[in-house]
Enzyme design. Structure first.
Site, PDB file in Angstrom:
ATOM      1  N   LYS A 198       0.834  -1.195   0.000  1.00  0.00           N
ATOM      2  CA  LYS A 198       0.000   0.000   0.000  1.00  0.00           C
ATOM      3  C   LYS A 198       0.874   1.253   0.000  1.00  0.00           C
ATOM      4  CE  LYS A 198      -3.414   2.350   2.843  1.00  0.00           C
ATOM      5  NZ  LYS A 198      -4.361   2.319   3.955  1.00  0.00           N
ATOM      6  N   GLU A 204      10.533  -4.642   4.543  1.00  0.00           N
ATOM      7  CA  GLU A 204      10.601  -6.053   4.136  1.00  0.00           C
ATOM      8  C   GLU A 204      10.286  -6.192   2.645  1.00  0.00           C
ATOM      9  OE1 GLU A 204       8.945  -4.885   6.778  1.00  0.00           O
ATOM     10  OE2 GLU A 204       8.901  -6.330   8.435  1.00  0.00           O
ATOM     11  N   GLY A 258      -4.796  -1.811   5.014  1.00  0.00           N
ATOM     12  CA  GLY A 258      -3.993  -2.942   4.545  1.00  0.00           C
ATOM     13  C   GLY A 258      -4.663  -4.283   4.800  1.00  0.00           C
ATOM     14  N   ARG A 259      -5.163  -4.481   6.018  1.00  0.00           N
ATOM     15  CA  ARG A 259      -5.733  -5.790   6.362  1.00  0.00           C
ATOM     16  C   ARG A 259      -7.136  -5.987   5.805  1.00  0.00           C
ATOM     17  NH1 ARG A 259      -4.668  -2.504  10.528  1.00  0.00           N
ATOM     18  NH2 ARG A 259      -6.350  -1.710  11.854  1.00  0.00           N
ATOM     19  N   GLU A 344      -4.718  -6.701  14.914  1.00  0.00           N
ATOM     20  CA  GLU A 344      -4.193  -5.386  14.508  1.00  0.00           C
ATOM     21  C   GLU A 344      -5.309  -4.348  14.594  1.00  0.00           C
ATOM     22  OE1 GLU A 344      -0.670  -4.580  11.573  1.00  0.00           O
ATOM     23  OE2 GLU A 344      -2.482  -4.387  10.382  1.00  0.00           O
ATOM     24  N   HIS A 375      -5.016 -33.427  17.373  1.00  0.00           N
ATOM     25  CA  HIS A 375      -3.876 -34.258  17.767  1.00  0.00           C
ATOM     26  C   HIS A 375      -2.733 -33.408  18.303  1.00  0.00           C
ATOM     27  CE1 HIS A 375      -5.803 -37.820  16.100  1.00  0.00           C
ATOM     28  NE2 HIS A 375      -6.326 -36.948  15.243  1.00  0.00           N
ATOM     29  N   LYS A 504       9.353  -0.945  14.335  1.00  0.00           N
ATOM     30  CA  LYS A 504       9.921  -0.592  13.027  1.00  0.00           C
ATOM     31  C   LYS A 504      11.007   0.472  13.202  1.00  0.00           C
ATOM     32  CE  LYS A 504       5.747  -1.148  10.180  1.00  0.00           C
ATOM     33  NZ  LYS A 504       4.782  -0.443   9.340  1.00  0.00           N
TER      34      LYS A 504
HETATM   35  O1  F6P Z   1       3.100  -3.464   9.858  1.00  0.00           O
HETATM   36  C1  F6P Z   1       1.814  -3.050   9.715  1.00  0.00           C
HETATM   37  C2  F6P Z   1       1.363  -2.787   8.311  1.00  0.00           C
HETATM   38  O2  F6P Z   1       1.263  -1.416   8.139  1.00  0.00           O
HETATM   39  C3  F6P Z   1       0.044  -3.475   8.054  1.00  0.00           C
HETATM   40  O3  F6P Z   1      -1.027  -2.793   8.554  1.00  0.00           O
HETATM   41  C4  F6P Z   1       0.077  -3.604   6.584  1.00  0.00           C
HETATM   42  O4  F6P Z   1      -0.863  -4.532   6.137  1.00  0.00           O
HETATM   43  C5  F6P Z   1       1.502  -4.033   6.365  1.00  0.00           C
HETATM   44  O5  F6P Z   1       2.226  -3.291   7.322  1.00  0.00           O
HETATM   45  C6  F6P Z   1       2.052  -3.837   4.990  1.00  0.00           C
HETATM   46  O6  F6P Z   1       2.011  -2.510   4.586  1.00  0.00           O
HETATM   47  P1  F6P Z   1       2.199  -2.104   3.078  1.00  0.00           P
HETATM   48  O7  F6P Z   1       1.105  -2.715   2.283  1.00  0.00           O
HETATM   49  O8  F6P Z   1       2.148  -0.611   3.054  1.00  0.00           O
HETATM   50  O9  F6P Z   1       3.532  -2.616   2.607  1.00  0.00           O
END
Ligand code: F6P
Length: 534
Positions: A198, A204, A258-259, A344, A375, A504
């Site tokens: 987003k 990452e 995002g979620r 979240e 199990h 972060k």
């Molecule tokens: O770490 C939290 C977060 O902001 C989430 O809410 C989001 O889904 C994820 O990181 C990834 O964010 P982006 O889509 O901006 O890379």
């Protein structure tokens, strides 16, 4: 007396009552279950009675659930800490009913993007939109994390019977092992990388995207690399900087959290895999749940009822966690998906005004598919000292008609688990069992004690015909709205996520220490000790 106090009073009076005894009322199941089409929510195996249910409904009303729901659908800026509307529902508003943000209808843009995704998917799937060499794409790798990963991963596994496009893979972790193991065995000459972010700043994802780009260059020239890249983002300036051609960028607005984003461009990998028509069914299922949520009286409203059961268990009964137990192997990643969606969203400590909450907010969500969990951790669920309210999900039939007997066994296990949780096994029954096995005296007593199940443990069961795209859409939308209703009752903002920020920031400051470019003097003793061992 407040509604909260009345609810606690009801619980205290009835805490030791037998849930099974509530079925003396022949109408128990009918009164404590609700439907949305073939989707059934059975919450009769809980300690809720008519009075508690009515108090919970009063609580929802008194917290303004209906008005706040309508405000969300209407595009009001209910995410107050980010001053944003919350409109993931617009992404599945296939009717095109106008949705206004600051007086502007967002639907034309939403539908245009959906059409662009469909065209792109159809062209990739047919091979018309091909790799630089002209060969069709065989593989797609979605690089994203959190909401830019969990939704597509979960949906892609859930809908595997509908896969008929390129193979789709996912890379999320900054751990190089993830991208290494995923790309190993793939051919860069026929692989499309989708960078899903987003913000297009997540460390990452951007790190993996750079690694992926380098990998592509083994087989694709610098000039043609754009053919192998696509982006899903709100930040078009950044996607251009990364070298992604304008017509391979699928944008969305900041009012999609995002979620909550699997319904739009972030779902592109799913659309590539199952095709535009099945993806539209997925949206349609969610739209059906949206309509149900908006139009059904609270008493019969699935998201509201599921939320109220959640509030009852976590705030009134004091159960700290809830287990999501899909008896549907393809919902393998549903618990992980719900962990982000729920925790979240509702893992908050202050109300909308910034005041500390007077009671607990979101519970700990966890789970695994049945029967595997049986199990593993079901031992604790049945005999442990903590009560874990369980949420079972199961289809009436599976896709594998030739394996219908296995599906019957799956169903039998699912129903048996909720029954066992409720009925338990008394000491007398355990004694009888041991007697039959030849035990007597003190040894019988000891052995029997280990075989007692306290029972009276609550669960809800959700049943649907089959896990098709529509049903999956319904399930996810149901949980989204459940989280929303719970958030309204707790008075929190379910749509920000400030709690992920500190880690972060500190990670960014930690990196130079790990790379030996800064000293650790100002760090705590543990961190210094750990760094010293590197
Ligand atoms: O770490 C939290 C977060 O902001 C989430 O809410 C989001 O889904 C994820 O990181 C990834 O964010 P982006 O889509 O901006 O890379």
């Amino acid at each position: 007396m407040s509604i909260w106090q009345s609810l606690s009073g009801n619980f205290e009076t009835n805490a030791s009552r037998s849930i099974l005894g509530l079925f003396d009322d022949p109408e128990r199941f009918a009164s404590f279950s609700a439907r949305c089409g073939d989707y059934l929510l059975d919450y009769s195996k809980t300690n809720l009675d008519a009075e508690a249910k009515s108090l919970l409904l009063d609580l929802a009303r008194s917290c303004g659930v209906e008005a706040k729901r309508d405000a969300m659908f209407a595009g009001n800026a209910i995410n107050q800490t980010e001053n944003r509307a919350v409109l993931h529902t617009a992404l599945r508003n296939l009717s095109g009913r106008p949705v206004l943000v600051d007086g502007v209808d967002v639907m034309p843009d939403v539908l245009e993007t959906l059409e662009a995704m469909k065209t792109f998917s159809a062209r990739v799937r047919s091979g018309e939109l091909a790799s630089a060499s002209g060969a069709p794409f065989t593989d797609v790798v979605n690089i994203g994390i959190g909401g830019s990963d969990l939704g597509p991963v979960m949906a892609n596994i859930a809908l595997s019977p509908y896969h008929d496009g390129p193979r789709v893979h996912f890379v999320s972790n900054v751990d190089g092992a993830d991208i290494h193991d995923t790309l190993k065995g793939l051919d860069p000459a026929t692989t499309l990388l989708i960078i899903a972010s987003k913000t297009f700043t997540t460390i990452e994802t951007m790190t993996n995207a750079e690694t992926g780009k380098k990998w592509l260059l083994q087989a694709v020239s610098e000039e043609r690399i754009g053919d192998h890249l696509a982006a899903l983002s709100t930040a078009r300036d950044k996607t251009a900087e990364f070298g992604i051609p304008e017509n391979h960028v699928f944008g969305f607005a900041d009012w999609v959290g995002g979620r909550y984003s699997v319904w739009g461009p972030i779902g592109l990998s799913v659309m590539l895999s199952i095709g535009p028509e099945n993806f539209t069914d997925f949206l349609q299922g969610a739209e059906e749940m949206d309509t149900h949520f908006r139009e059904t009286p609270l008493e019969e409203n699935l998201p509201v009822l599921l939320a109220l059961v959640g509030i009852w268990h976590s705030n009134i009964c004091g159960y700290a966690t809830r287990a999501v137990l899909p008896y549907d192997q393809r919902l393998l990643r549903l618990p992980a998906y719900l962990q982000q969606l729920d925790m979240e969203s509702n893992g908050k400590g202050v109300d909308m005004e910034g005041n500390p909450l007077p009671r607990h907010s979101g519970p700990i969500v966890w789970g695994e598919p049945g029967t595997n969990g049986q199990h593993a951790f079901y031992q604790l669920i049945h005999q442990g000292t903590r009560v874990v309210p369980c949420e079972f999900l199961v289809a009436r039939r599976g896709h594998e008609s030739e394996l219908a007997h296995q599906h019957r066994l799956l169903l039998a296990n699912c129903l048996a688990q909720s029954e066992a949780l409720m009925i338990g096994r008394s000491m007398d029954e355990a004694r009888e069992l041991m007697r039959e096995q030849g035990f007597e005296g003190a040894e019988l007593e000891k052995q029997a004690a280990h075989r007692v199940f306290p029972g009276n443990r609550p669960s809800v069961t959700m049943m649907y015909n089959i896990l098709d795209p529509k049903t999956l859409g319904k399930i996810i939308a149901l949980y989204e709205h459940r989280v929303f209703v719970e958030g309204v009752i707790w008075g929190i903002n379910s749509f920000d996520q400030w709690g992920v920020e500190l880690g972060k920031v500190l990670a960014t400051r930690m990196l130079p220490l790990i790379e030996g470019e800064a000293t650790s003097e100002d760090k705590d003793g543990s961190t210094r000790g750990l760094l010293a061992t590197l």
